[in-house]
Design a protein around this motif. Structure first.
Motif, PDB file in Angstrom:
ATOM      1  N   UNK A 150      88.293 101.616  37.268  1.00  0.00           N
ATOM      2  CA  UNK A 150      88.291 100.503  36.665  1.00  0.00           C
ATOM      3  C   UNK A 150      89.401 101.012  35.325  1.00  0.00           C
ATOM      4  N   UNK A 151      89.233 101.938  34.581  1.00  0.00           N
ATOM      5  CA  UNK A 151      89.796 102.185  33.349  1.00  0.00           C
ATOM      6  C   UNK A 151      91.066 102.882  33.656  1.00  0.00           C
ATOM      7  N   UNK A 152      91.060 103.799  34.626  1.00  0.00           N
ATOM      8  CA  UNK A 152      92.395 104.527  34.750  1.00  0.00           C
ATOM      9  C   UNK A 152      93.724 103.664  35.705  1.00  0.00           C
ATOM     10  N   UNK A 153      93.015 102.665  36.440  1.00  0.00           N
ATOM     11  CA  UNK A 153      94.204 101.941  37.315  1.00  0.00           C
ATOM     12  C   UNK A 153      93.925 102.077  38.703  1.00  0.00           C
ATOM     13  N   UNK A 154      93.253 102.999  38.987  1.00  0.00           N
ATOM     14  CA  UNK A 154      92.997 103.319  40.562  1.00  0.00           C
ATOM     15  C   UNK A 154      92.504 102.175  41.394  1.00  0.00           C
ATOM     16  N   UNK A 155      92.982 101.829  42.612  1.00  0.00           N
ATOM     17  CA  UNK A 155      92.693 100.966  43.333  1.00  0.00           C
ATOM     18  C   UNK A 155      91.806 101.340  44.681  1.00  0.00           C
ATOM     19  N   UNK A 156      91.722 102.633  44.725  1.00  0.00           N
ATOM     20  CA  UNK A 156      90.820 103.178  45.793  1.00  0.00           C
ATOM     21  C   UNK A 156      89.902 104.262  45.002  1.00  0.00           C
ATOM     22  N   UNK A 157      88.516 103.906  45.169  1.00  0.00           N
ATOM     23  CA  UNK A 157      87.483 104.763  44.949  1.00  0.00           C
ATOM     24  C   UNK A 157      87.125 106.013  45.382  1.00  0.00           C
ATOM     25  N   UNK A 158      87.233 107.098  44.752  1.00  0.00           N
ATOM     26  CA  UNK A 158      86.815 108.487  45.612  1.00  0.00           C
ATOM     27  C   UNK A 158      85.412 108.359  46.091  1.00  0.00           C
ATOM     28  N   UNK A 159      85.156 109.068  47.030  1.00  0.00           N
ATOM     29  CA  UNK A 159      83.886 108.982  47.618  1.00  0.00           C
ATOM     30  C   UNK A 159      83.179 110.321  46.929  1.00  0.00           C
ATOM     31  N   UNK A 160      81.848 110.144  46.361  1.00  0.00           N
ATOM     32  CA  UNK A 160      80.991 111.151  45.783  1.00  0.00           C
ATOM     33  C   UNK A 160      79.867 111.480  46.884  1.00  0.00           C
ATOM     34  N   UNK A 161      80.196 112.585  47.613  1.00  0.00           N
ATOM     35  CA  UNK A 161      79.177 112.809  48.571  1.00  0.00           C
ATOM     36  C   UNK A 161      77.813 113.278  47.983  1.00  0.00           C
ATOM     37  N   UNK A 162      76.758 113.223  48.944  1.00  0.00           N
ATOM     38  CA  UNK A 162      75.431 113.803  48.625  1.00  0.00           C
ATOM     39  C   UNK A 162      75.562 115.357  48.127  1.00  0.00           C
ATOM     40  N   UNK A 163      74.464 115.705  47.338  1.00  0.00           N
ATOM     41  CA  UNK A 163      74.703 117.272  46.844  1.00  0.00           C
ATOM     42  C   UNK A 163      74.475 117.916  48.153  1.00  0.00           C
TER      43      UNK A 163
END
Length: 241
Positions: free
Chosen positions: A139-152
């Motif tokens: 939201x802050x930096x302008x990206x339109x695709x959200x990176x995936x944060x995988x499970x640990x």
């Protein structure tokens, strides 16, 4: 006038958009946007929907969206970051800055010297927390695709599963420079914990196809290392050129 951007996990289309819950509260009560204020909504698809606030009430915010427009293009360099987990806000900071610097995927890692112990519900809550950090960074930096944060994941599990053109492990005692490497399309980047990766872990990484790379003469903190590495990688092979 500054346009506020918001992520919404929903199908979006031109026309009215009523909002309730946390996002409505944030727009109406925290930011105190008033009717006529411009907004931009994205849902991770790569498109953006410009719009404006129509109405703000105690529990409801009504928006009107215009037709979709292309969002900010993603970097041509796809980076999967394996980040050893650290305590406190250091992990949050590393994830936030990695997203701002264009990372595609992040897997938090358990390593020999990792002091963070997560399992079950606690692990699920931390993953959700880190995913929200990624959303806020977009939201802050302008990206339109959200990176995936995988499970640990366990260190060895991530090594076995990773499939990239180039795999790098930060190691200040090597002489290998990034400029000497061929340009990849997919980069796997391994960052160790506060105490560093053990000799056995570095050997495991190298046996899995990782190359040791040096990012300057100094030893970097675990939360600083991904910022430096991603900046250099984007400069050489991504969209910082």
């Amino acid at each position: 006038m500054r346009v506020s951007r918001f992520y919404l996990d929903a199908a979006l289309a031109e026309g009215p958009l009523p909002l309730e819950g946390d996002l409505a509260h944030y727009i109406g009560r925290v930011l105190r946007l008033s009717p006529g204020a411009p907004v931009q909504i994205f849902n991770g698809s790569g498109q953006e929907w410009p719009g404006e606030v129509l109405e703000v009430s105690k529990r409801l915010v009504n928006l009107r969206l215009a037709a979709a427009i292309p969002g900010l293009p993603e970097s041509p360099l796809q980076v999967h970051l394996g980040q050893a987990m650290s305590r406190g806000e250091r992990m949050d900071w590393a994830i936030q800055k990695a997203v701002e610097l264009g990372v595609s995927e992040i897997t938090p890692l358990f390593t020999e010297r990792c002091e963070v112990k997560l399992q079950g519900e606690r692990a699920d809550k931390r993953q959700a927390h880190w995913q929200q950090i990624a959303i806020s960074a977009c939201e802050q930096c302008g990206r339109s695709v959200v990176p995936v944060i995988h499970p640990p994941a366990a260190f060895s599990t991530w090594l076995d599963a990773l499939n990239c053109d180039l795999k790098l492990v930060l190691h200040h005692r090597t002489e290998q420079q990034l400029e000497s490497l061929a340009r990849p399309e997919q980069l796997g980047l391994l960052i160790g914990p506060e105490g560093g990766l053990s000799a056995d872990e570095i050997a495991q990484a190298e046996n899995s196809g990782f190359q040791a790379a040096r990012f300057g003469p100094r030893v970097l903190r675990t939360e600083t290392a991904p910022v430096v590495a991603l900046t250099m990688a984007q400069h050489l092979w991504g969209d910082f050129q």
